[in-house]
Structure formats: C-alpha cells, structure tokens
Design a protein around this motif. Structure first.
Motif, short mmCIF file in Angstrom:
data_model
loop_
_atom_site.label_atom_id
_atom_site.label_comp_id
_atom_site.label_asym_id
_atom_site.label_seq_id
_atom_site.Cartn_x
_atom_site.Cartn_y
_atom_site.Cartn_z
N ILE A 1 0.84 -1.21 0.00
CA ILE A 1 0.00 0.00 0.00
C ILE A 1 0.87 1.25 0.00
O ILE A 1 0.47 2.28 -0.55
N ALA A 2 2.08 1.18 0.58
CA ALA A 2 3.00 2.32 0.52
C ALA A 2 3.38 2.61 -0.93
O ALA A 2 3.45 3.78 -1.35
N THR A 3 3.62 1.56 -1.70
CA THR A 3 3.94 1.72 -3.12
C THR A 3 2.75 2.33 -3.86
O THR A 3 2.93 3.27 -4.65
N LEU A 4 1.56 1.83 -3.61
CA LEU A 4 0.36 2.38 -4.25
C LEU A 4 0.14 3.83 -3.84
O LEU A 4 -0.21 4.68 -4.68
N ASN A 5 0.34 4.13 -2.57
CA ASN A 5 0.17 5.49 -2.07
C ASN A 5 1.18 6.43 -2.73
O ASN A 5 0.85 7.57 -3.08
N ALA A 6 2.41 5.97 -2.92
CA ALA A 6 3.44 6.77 -3.59
C ALA A 6 3.08 6.98 -5.06
O ALA A 6 3.16 8.10 -5.58
N ASP A 7 2.68 5.90 -5.73
CA ASP A 7 2.38 5.97 -7.16
C ASP A 7 1.18 6.85 -7.47
O ASP A 7 1.19 7.59 -8.45
#
Length: 160
Positions: A50-56
C-alpha cells in the motif's frame, strides 16, 4: 446483485473472514445509497504494497490504511452536497493494508473486524463520490459512516 471481488494478497488477513466482511460492508453502503447493483474490487495487502500504491497514486511514499480509486469522478460540486447516484455499475477499486489497520484497531481498543468494516464502508463511500477534503463534505461523510455502521450493529467510531 453486486459483484464484490476480494483478492487477499497478504495471508495475515486470513485471521478474518475478510470476504464476508467486505461483502457485508460494501452491500450495506450501497443499499444505504440506493445502489442495488455494482462492481467493486478489493485488494487486501500488506503495508509495503500500500505504501507503493500510495506513492504511485498520491505522491505519498508511506503506508496508509485504505485507498480507493473510483472508476469516474462522482463528487458533488457544492461542499456538503450529495453526489449523484452512479450510472456506471463498475464503481472502482479499494486497497486495504493489514499492518496499518491492525495497529489502528489495537491503538483504539477495537476489534480488527470492526475497524476493517469501518474502513471498507469509508472507501466504498469514496467510490460513490463522497470525500472529506472540504468541511461540509467531511461532516456529511462522517455522518454517513456512523449511520451505516449503526445499521450493521457497530458503534460510532468517532465517539470513543
């Protein structure tokens, strides 16, 4: 009848009957808004994902509890206004992170199931065009969450 697809990417979610919980929360939210038939996809993931999704998607490279991606913009123009009922059956996607959700539930002294239900209701409202960026919108959305959760037999998450 609504189609709610739940993909469990992180096995930690297996402590709950997540699919049943999501179906119940999404259907309660849709019913409250008078939406009888819709499609929602839910990804149950870990904090790293979710950190990756939040960043993207939001430019915020950190984990969060839940994210939602409506299939189209449905928000009300007026602050505190009710969005139109969607015409598109495909409402959008939700991602929920186990670690953040579990930590928040623990810190609040509530069950994981109750907090997860709240977050799924919250995210489904986002798919329906509700938001909390403006004061009137936030008050409306919070009130709807409390009402929907009450219909599910859950207490007001904002009044603990």
């Amino acid at each position: 009848m609504s189609e709610i697809d739940v993909l469990i990417e992180d096995a930690a979610w297996n402590v709950l009957d997540l699919e049943a919980l999501c179906v119940r929360a999404v259907n309660a939210t849709l019913a409250y808004r008078g939406v009888a038939d819709a499609e929602v996809a839910i990804l149950a993931c870990n904090d790293a994902r979710i950190a990756t999704l939040n960043a993207d998607f939001r430019g915020k490279p950190r984990p969060t509890n839940v994210l939602s991606w409506p299939s189209e913009e449905r928000g009300a123009e007026k602050d505190g206004g009710i969005p139109d009922t969607p015409d598109d059956l495909e409402l959008g996607d939700i991602a929920i992170a186990y670690g953040v959700t579990a930590s928040e539930a623990d810190a609040a002294g509530i069950s994981m199931a109750d907090h997860t239900t709240h977050l799924i209701v919250h995210a489904t409202l986002h798919l329906l065009g509700f938001d909390h960026e403006r004061d009137g919108d936030a008050a409306l959305m919070e009130g709807l969450e409390v009402e929907i959760l009450g219909k599910l037999g859950l207490p007001d998450p904002y009044n603990r």
